[in-house]
Design an enzyme around this catalytic site. Structure first.
Site, PDB file in Angstrom:
ATOM      1  N   LYS A   4     -38.837   1.871  12.954  1.00 49.65           N
ATOM      2  CA  LYS A   4     -37.797   0.962  12.450  1.00 49.65           C
ATOM      3  C   LYS A   4     -38.395  -0.389  12.062  1.00 49.65           C
ATOM      4  N   GLY A  45     -48.925  13.361  36.261  1.00 44.65           N
ATOM      5  CA  GLY A  45     -48.272  14.041  37.382  1.00 44.65           C
ATOM      6  C   GLY A  45     -48.259  15.535  37.145  1.00 44.65           C
ATOM      7  N   VAL A  55     -36.208  14.253   9.409  1.00 46.24           N
ATOM      8  CA  VAL A  55     -35.936  12.847   9.712  1.00 46.24           C
ATOM      9  C   VAL A  55     -37.189  11.987   9.551  1.00 46.24           C
ATOM     10  N   ILE A  56     -38.297  12.435  10.140  1.00 44.57           N
ATOM     11  CA  ILE A  56     -39.526  11.628  10.064  1.00 44.57           C
ATOM     12  C   ILE A  56     -40.032  11.580   8.616  1.00 44.57           C
ATOM     13  N   ALA A  79     -44.972  16.294   9.115  1.00 47.31           N
ATOM     14  CA  ALA A  79     -43.741  15.968   9.874  1.00 47.31           C
ATOM     15  C   ALA A  79     -42.834  17.193   9.868  1.00 47.31           C
ATOM     16  N   VAL A  80     -43.313  18.238  10.555  1.00 47.01           N
ATOM     17  CA  VAL A  80     -42.604  19.527  10.520  1.00 47.01           C
ATOM     18  C   VAL A  80     -41.864  19.809  11.826  1.00 47.01           C
ATOM     19  N   GLY A  81     -41.596  18.775  12.595  1.00 46.71           N
ATOM     20  CA  GLY A  81     -40.849  18.949  13.838  1.00 46.71           C
ATOM     21  C   GLY A  81     -41.715  18.650  15.052  1.00 46.71           C
ATOM     22  N   ASP A 123     -36.385  15.172  25.542  1.00 51.59           N
ATOM     23  CA  ASP A 123     -36.914  16.091  24.519  1.00 51.59           C
ATOM     24  C   ASP A 123     -37.437  17.399  25.099  1.00 51.59           C
ATOM     25  N   HIS A 163     -11.386  -7.855   7.231  1.00 47.79           N
ATOM     26  CA  HIS A 163     -11.737  -7.928   5.815  1.00 47.79           C
ATOM     27  C   HIS A 163     -12.532  -9.200   5.568  1.00 47.79           C
TER      28      HIS A 163
HETATM   29  P1  FAD Z   1     -40.979  10.780  25.348  1.00 45.18           P
HETATM   30  O1  FAD Z   1     -40.487   9.541  24.722  1.00 45.18           O
HETATM   31  O2  FAD Z   1     -41.843  11.671  24.548  1.00 45.18           O
HETATM   32  O3  FAD Z   1     -41.738  10.332  26.677  1.00 45.18           O
HETATM   33  C1  FAD Z   1     -42.390  11.231  27.496  1.00 45.18           C
HETATM   34  C2  FAD Z   1     -43.361  10.474  28.370  1.00 45.18           C
HETATM   35  O4  FAD Z   1     -43.876  11.370  29.353  1.00 45.18           O
HETATM   36  C3  FAD Z   1     -44.582   9.930  27.631  1.00 45.18           C
HETATM   37  O5  FAD Z   1     -44.722   8.566  27.899  1.00 45.18           O
HETATM   38  C4  FAD Z   1     -45.765  10.723  28.198  1.00 45.18           C
HETATM   39  O6  FAD Z   1     -46.926   9.921  28.330  1.00 45.18           O
HETATM   40  C5  FAD Z   1     -45.229  11.089  29.567  1.00 45.18           C
HETATM   41  N1  FAD Z   1     -45.832  12.296  30.153  1.00 45.18           N
HETATM   42  C6  FAD Z   1     -45.852  13.560  29.636  1.00 45.18           C
HETATM   43  N2  FAD Z   1     -46.424  14.423  30.509  1.00 45.18           N
HETATM   44  C7  FAD Z   1     -46.772  13.682  31.589  1.00 45.18           C
HETATM   45  C8  FAD Z   1     -47.393  14.002  32.822  1.00 45.18           C
HETATM   46  N3  FAD Z   1     -47.738  15.233  33.147  1.00 45.18           N
HETATM   47  N4  FAD Z   1     -47.625  12.988  33.680  1.00 45.18           N
HETATM   48  C9  FAD Z   1     -47.267  11.723  33.395  1.00 45.18           C
HETATM   49  N5  FAD Z   1     -46.659  11.373  32.261  1.00 45.18           N
HETATM   50  C10 FAD Z   1     -46.412  12.339  31.368  1.00 45.18           C
HETATM   51  N6  FAD Z   1     -34.945   9.065  18.335  1.00 45.18           N
HETATM   52  C11 FAD Z   1     -33.835   8.330  18.161  1.00 45.18           C
HETATM   53  O7  FAD Z   1     -32.865   8.504  18.904  1.00 45.18           O
HETATM   54  N7  FAD Z   1     -33.769   7.362  17.193  1.00 45.18           N
HETATM   55  C12 FAD Z   1     -34.805   7.131  16.361  1.00 45.18           C
HETATM   56  O8  FAD Z   1     -34.713   6.262  15.492  1.00 45.18           O
HETATM   57  C13 FAD Z   1     -35.985   7.900  16.506  1.00 45.18           C
HETATM   58  N8  FAD Z   1     -37.039   7.673  15.704  1.00 45.18           N
HETATM   59  C14 FAD Z   1     -38.175   8.413  15.897  1.00 45.18           C
HETATM   60  C15 FAD Z   1     -39.251   8.183  15.043  1.00 45.18           C
HETATM   61  C16 FAD Z   1     -40.414   8.907  15.201  1.00 45.18           C
HETATM   62  C17 FAD Z   1     -41.580   8.648  14.279  1.00 45.18           C
HETATM   63  C18 FAD Z   1     -40.524   9.869  16.253  1.00 45.18           C
HETATM   64  C19 FAD Z   1     -41.790  10.640  16.474  1.00 45.18           C
HETATM   65  C20 FAD Z   1     -39.457  10.107  17.095  1.00 45.18           C
HETATM   66  C21 FAD Z   1     -38.270   9.387  16.919  1.00 45.18           C
HETATM   67  N9  FAD Z   1     -37.145   9.607  17.720  1.00 45.18           N
HETATM   68  C22 FAD Z   1     -36.018   8.872  17.531  1.00 45.18           C
HETATM   69  C23 FAD Z   1     -37.164  10.609  18.796  1.00 45.18           C
HETATM   70  C24 FAD Z   1     -37.413   9.922  20.151  1.00 45.18           C
HETATM   71  O9  FAD Z   1     -38.622   9.214  20.101  1.00 45.18           O
HETATM   72  C25 FAD Z   1     -37.457  10.975  21.248  1.00 45.18           C
HETATM   73  O10 FAD Z   1     -36.253  11.725  21.214  1.00 45.18           O
HETATM   74  C26 FAD Z   1     -37.574  10.307  22.599  1.00 45.18           C
HETATM   75  O11 FAD Z   1     -38.727   9.506  22.694  1.00 45.18           O
HETATM   76  C27 FAD Z   1     -37.616  11.364  23.710  1.00 45.18           C
HETATM   77  O12 FAD Z   1     -37.652  10.719  24.936  1.00 45.18           O
HETATM   78  P2  FAD Z   1     -38.272  11.400  26.226  1.00 45.18           P
HETATM   79  O13 FAD Z   1     -38.188  10.362  27.294  1.00 45.18           O
HETATM   80  O14 FAD Z   1     -37.659  12.716  26.453  1.00 45.18           O
HETATM   81  O15 FAD Z   1     -39.799  11.697  25.884  1.00 45.18           O
HETATM   82  P1  NAD Z   2     -37.255  17.702  11.702  1.00 50.24           P
HETATM   83  O1  NAD Z   2     -36.919  18.942  12.406  1.00 50.24           O
HETATM   84  O2  NAD Z   2     -36.234  16.660  11.497  1.00 50.24           O
HETATM   85  O3  NAD Z   2     -37.803  18.063  10.242  1.00 50.24           O
HETATM   86  C1  NAD Z   2     -38.873  18.916  10.008  1.00 50.24           C
HETATM   87  C2  NAD Z   2     -38.745  19.467   8.606  1.00 50.24           C
HETATM   88  O4  NAD Z   2     -39.947  20.130   8.296  1.00 50.24           O
HETATM   89  C3  NAD Z   2     -37.630  20.492   8.460  1.00 50.24           C
HETATM   90  O5  NAD Z   2     -36.839  20.164   7.339  1.00 50.24           O
HETATM   91  C4  NAD Z   2     -38.356  21.800   8.304  1.00 50.24           C
HETATM   92  O6  NAD Z   2     -37.667  22.735   7.510  1.00 50.24           O
HETATM   93  C5  NAD Z   2     -39.640  21.343   7.639  1.00 50.24           C
HETATM   94  N1  NAD Z   2     -40.780  22.249   7.829  1.00 50.24           N
HETATM   95  C6  NAD Z   2     -41.126  22.921   8.946  1.00 50.24           C
HETATM   96  N2  NAD Z   2     -42.266  23.622   8.744  1.00 50.24           N
HETATM   97  C7  NAD Z   2     -42.644  23.367   7.455  1.00 50.24           C
HETATM   98  C8  NAD Z   2     -43.739  23.797   6.657  1.00 50.24           C
HETATM   99  N3  NAD Z   2     -44.674  24.599   7.137  1.00 50.24           N
HETATM  100  N4  NAD Z   2     -43.815  23.331   5.393  1.00 50.24           N
HETATM  101  C9  NAD Z   2     -42.866  22.492   4.893  1.00 50.24           C
HETATM  102  N5  NAD Z   2     -41.807  22.077   5.615  1.00 50.24           N
HETATM  103  C10 NAD Z   2     -41.701  22.497   6.879  1.00 50.24           C
HETATM  104  O7  NAD Z   2     -38.539  17.138  12.458  1.00 50.24           O
HETATM  105  P2  NAD Z   2     -39.295  15.746  12.320  1.00 50.24           P
HETATM  106  O8  NAD Z   2     -38.884  15.032  11.097  1.00 50.24           O
HETATM  107  O9  NAD Z   2     -40.734  16.056  12.543  1.00 50.24           O
HETATM  108  O10 NAD Z   2     -38.740  14.961  13.569  1.00 50.24           O
HETATM  109  C11 NAD Z   2     -38.938  15.486  14.894  1.00 50.24           C
HETATM  110  C12 NAD Z   2     -37.844  15.056  15.796  1.00 50.24           C
HETATM  111  O11 NAD Z   2     -37.873  13.663  16.021  1.00 50.24           O
HETATM  112  C13 NAD Z   2     -36.480  15.416  15.237  1.00 50.24           C
HETATM  113  O12 NAD Z   2     -35.895  16.376  16.065  1.00 50.24           O
HETATM  114  C14 NAD Z   2     -35.685  14.163  15.261  1.00 50.24           C
HETATM  115  O13 NAD Z   2     -34.490  14.324  15.966  1.00 50.24           O
HETATM  116  C15 NAD Z   2     -36.558  13.147  15.978  1.00 50.24           C
HETATM  117  N6  NAD Z   2     -36.519  11.923  15.161  1.00 50.24           N
HETATM  118  C16 NAD Z   2     -35.345  11.246  15.101  1.00 50.24           C
HETATM  119  C17 NAD Z   2     -35.256  10.133  14.294  1.00 50.24           C
HETATM  120  C18 NAD Z   2     -33.955   9.407  14.211  1.00 50.24           C
HETATM  121  O14 NAD Z   2     -33.116   9.611  15.076  1.00 50.24           O
HETATM  122  N7  NAD Z   2     -33.755   8.552  13.219  1.00 50.24           N
HETATM  123  C19 NAD Z   2     -36.340   9.712  13.538  1.00 50.24           C
HETATM  124  C20 NAD Z   2     -37.505  10.458  13.611  1.00 50.24           C
HETATM  125  C21 NAD Z   2     -37.583  11.549  14.431  1.00 50.24           C
END
Ligand code: FAD
Ligand code: NAD
Length: 475
Positions: A58, A122, A191-192, A276-278, A319, A451
């Site tokens: 962001k 952990g 999304v990414i 950015a495929v998930g 997640d 408004h």
């Molecule tokens: P994480 O944030 O992944 O945290 C897991 C933590 O566990 C990490 O710090 C890791 O170091 C730690 N860990 C793992 N295994 C161990 C272990 N064995 N011992 C100790 N520590 C460990 N979501 C939104 O809602 N809004 C957004 O705008 C948004 N934007 C995003 C943009 C990007 C580029 C990406 C990649 C993701 C985005 N997301 C967004 C998704 C969001 O980041 C995740 O849904 C969220 O961080 C998940 O939270 P979590 O606490 O489950 O896991």
């Molecule tokens: P995503 O699931 O949103 O999108 C992945 C896209 O990649 C899909 O459209 C899928 O069909 C495509 N894809 C998969 N394999 C492919 C291939 N081999 N070739 C071409 N296309 C392919 O996943 P992401 O964008 O990587 O984001 C991961 C997660 O992070 C999401 O679940 C999302 O919720 C979270 N996220 C959230 C935000 C937000 O809330 N604004 C922002 C970023 C990420």
């Protein structure tokens, strides 16, 4: 003998750190283990969200939006400037400072709430025992009555385009380019892909997004998705659907990608390729399957509606479990689990988790799409209203998109709100609140909206559900 905790959380992302703070606030002795190390080699709390996810993306979306506005948006307001340029190093540095401020903030919150923060990894070795290894390699076994797994997720890698951190990057690398690449390829129009594709496109890169599916944003209401697709085309985001990536070749500082689409085999060369495929759940080296914690076929830890695993006293949130991979979903699960451990009644309303894609305009929604209602044979009414007919949107010169509200045909209860437009994320939150209170479209229609605000589009769409919109264009 080491202390026994009421609650031990593994992972300090938005799921884990919120669970830890809430548990401590409820009077439970709580520790939280996290192994994240930042680029400077220091432990950093906040997980993916704060370090390489929500917040840094962001920060770059906001910086690049301001740049694009200064370049293309100011003129309409009568503002002229000299030549506009972007200092990418300064932009990235600002992002790093925001990360530092927020991750340090969590450290402060842990301290203020009495959460013991343990930097290292952990591993669950028994139902109430975790082996903790700190960053120097010292090991100790910590006992806890309850363990909360919040280990999050990691990006999915695909064999045709292995990430090398230079030319082929994941979300982490795409947030740290040190200059604007000439041509950026993105694999995945999710999304990414859309958010980070927008960042580099606004800064001047030519961006091509290759998406394997034939449909665009299948999880979004398709009327909205079509509107978005048209708008992004105008923004020069080149989104190619039905494009299956088959291979890649890195040569010097460029990468050539091979893919197949309806027209046959294709090839394209990029300066940077963002994969950015998930994301996939992360449970590496976390427990032995003999412990009884089950994973599903995609690797998610299996939990019930209260985030309980099959092992009593072990919970999993965020997640690493089913449901949308969103920070706020994980945080709400963290609060719920802490409250359950403290013997309180708690739940998460999984039906009303809002989603936001932070492009410009934003895409946001909550509840059911029209496609879902049709598939479930639910009868509904639809109200839509375009931002172009909203005074405040005109004043801001930000008129693309619309609000769409779906309501049950019989009861008028709001079933879904879908918005493409300026501040869609914040506007959708009004819908979340309305739906949480079981509001009807008429309840929203009878509410007074200030408004001139963008939220008048929500009001008008609610009025439109029953054919009563006031400022309806082209009636
Ligand atoms: P994480 O944030 O992944 O945290 C897991 C933590 O566990 C990490 O710090 C890791 O170091 C730690 N860990 C793992 N295994 C161990 C272990 N064995 N011992 C100790 N520590 C460990 N979501 C939104 O809602 N809004 C957004 O705008 C948004 N934007 C995003 C943009 C990007 C580029 C990406 C990649 C993701 C985005 N997301 C967004 C998704 C969001 O980041 C995740 O849904 C969220 O961080 C998940 O939270 P979590 O606490 O489950 O896991
Ligand atoms: P995503 O699931 O949103 O999108 C992945 C896209 O990649 C899909 O459209 C899928 O069909 C495509 N894809 C998969 N394999 C492919 C291939 N081999 N070739 C071409 N296309 C392919 O996943 P992401 O964008 O990587 O984001 C991961 C997660 O992070 C999401 O679940 C999302 O919720 C979270 N996220 C959230 C935000 C937000 O809330 N604004 C922002 C970023 C990420």
């Amino acid at each position: 003998m080491a202390q026994n905790y009421d609650v031990l959380v593994i992972g300090a992302g938005p799921a884990g750190y919120v669970a830890a703070i809430k548990a401590a606030q409820l009077g439970l002795s709580t520790a939280c283990i996290d192994k994240w190390i930042d680029a400077t080699g220091k432990p950093s709390l906040g997980g993916t969200c704060l370090n390489v996810g929500c917040i840094p993306s962001k920060a770059l979306l906001d910086s690049s939006h301001k740049y694009a506005e200064a370049q293309k948006g100011f003129k309409a307001h009568g503002i002229s400037t000299g030549e506009i340029s972007i200092d990418v190093t300064a932009m990235i540095k600002r992002k790093e400072l925001i990360i530092k401020k927020l991750t340090t903030g969590i450290k402060g919150l842990f301290k203020a709430n009495g959460v013991t923060s343990l930097a290292g990894s952990g591993r669950i070795v028994a139902a109430n025992q975790v082996e903790f290894v700190d960053h120097e390699g010292a090991t100790e076994v910590i006992t806890a009555d309850n363990i909360i797994i919040a280990t999050g997720s990691v990006p999915i890698d695909i064999p045709p385009t292995p990430v090398n951190g230079e030319t082929i990057v994941d979300n982490e690398g795409a947030l740290a380019f040190q200059s604007v690449p000439g041509k950026v390829g993105v694999i995945g129009a999710g999304v990414i892909g859309l958010e980070l594709g927008s960042v580099w496109s606004r800064l001047g890169s030519e961006v091509v997004i290759l998406e394997a599916l034939d449909s665009f944003l299948p999880m979004v209401d398709q009327q909205i998705a079509k509107d978005v697709q048209k708008n992004f085309k105008k923004q020069k985001l080149d989104i190619r659907l039905g494009a299956r990536v088959t291979g890649s070749e890195v040569k010097g500082d460029q990468v050539t990608v091979q893919y197949a689409d309806a027209e046959g085999d294709q090839e394209m060369t990029f300066d940077k390729l963002i994969v950015a495929v998930g994301r996939k759940p992360y449970t590496d080296n976390l427990f032995d399957d003999s412990l009884g914690i089950k994973r599903d076929e995609r690797g998610f830890i299996q939990v019930n509606g209260q985030c309980r695993t099959d092992v009593p006293g072990i919970f999993a949130i965020g997640d690493v479990v089913r449901g949308p991979m969103l920070a706020h979903k994980g945080s709400e699960e963290g609060v719920m689990v802490a409250e359950l451990i403290a013997d309180k009644i708690a739940q998460v309303n999984y039906d009303l988790i809002p989603s936001v894609i932070y492009t410009h305009p934003e895409i946001a929604w909550v509840g059911k799409t029209e496609e879902q209602l049709k598939a479930e044979s639910v009868e509904y009414n639809v109200g839509t209203f375009p931002f172009a007919a909203i005074g405040r949107a005109q004043a801001a010169n930000d008129t693309a998109g619309m609000v769409k509200i779906l309501a049950d045909k019989e009861t008028d209860r709001v079933l879904g709100i879908h918005i493409f437009g300026p501040s869609a994320g914040d506007l959708t939150q009004q819908g979340v609140i309305a739906m949480e209170f079981g509001a009807s479209a008429e309840d929203l229609a009878m509410t007074v909206f200030a408004h001139p605000t963008l939220s008048e589009a929500v009001h008008e769409a609610a009025l439109a559900v029953n054919g009563h919109a006031i400022h309806i264009p082209n009636k």
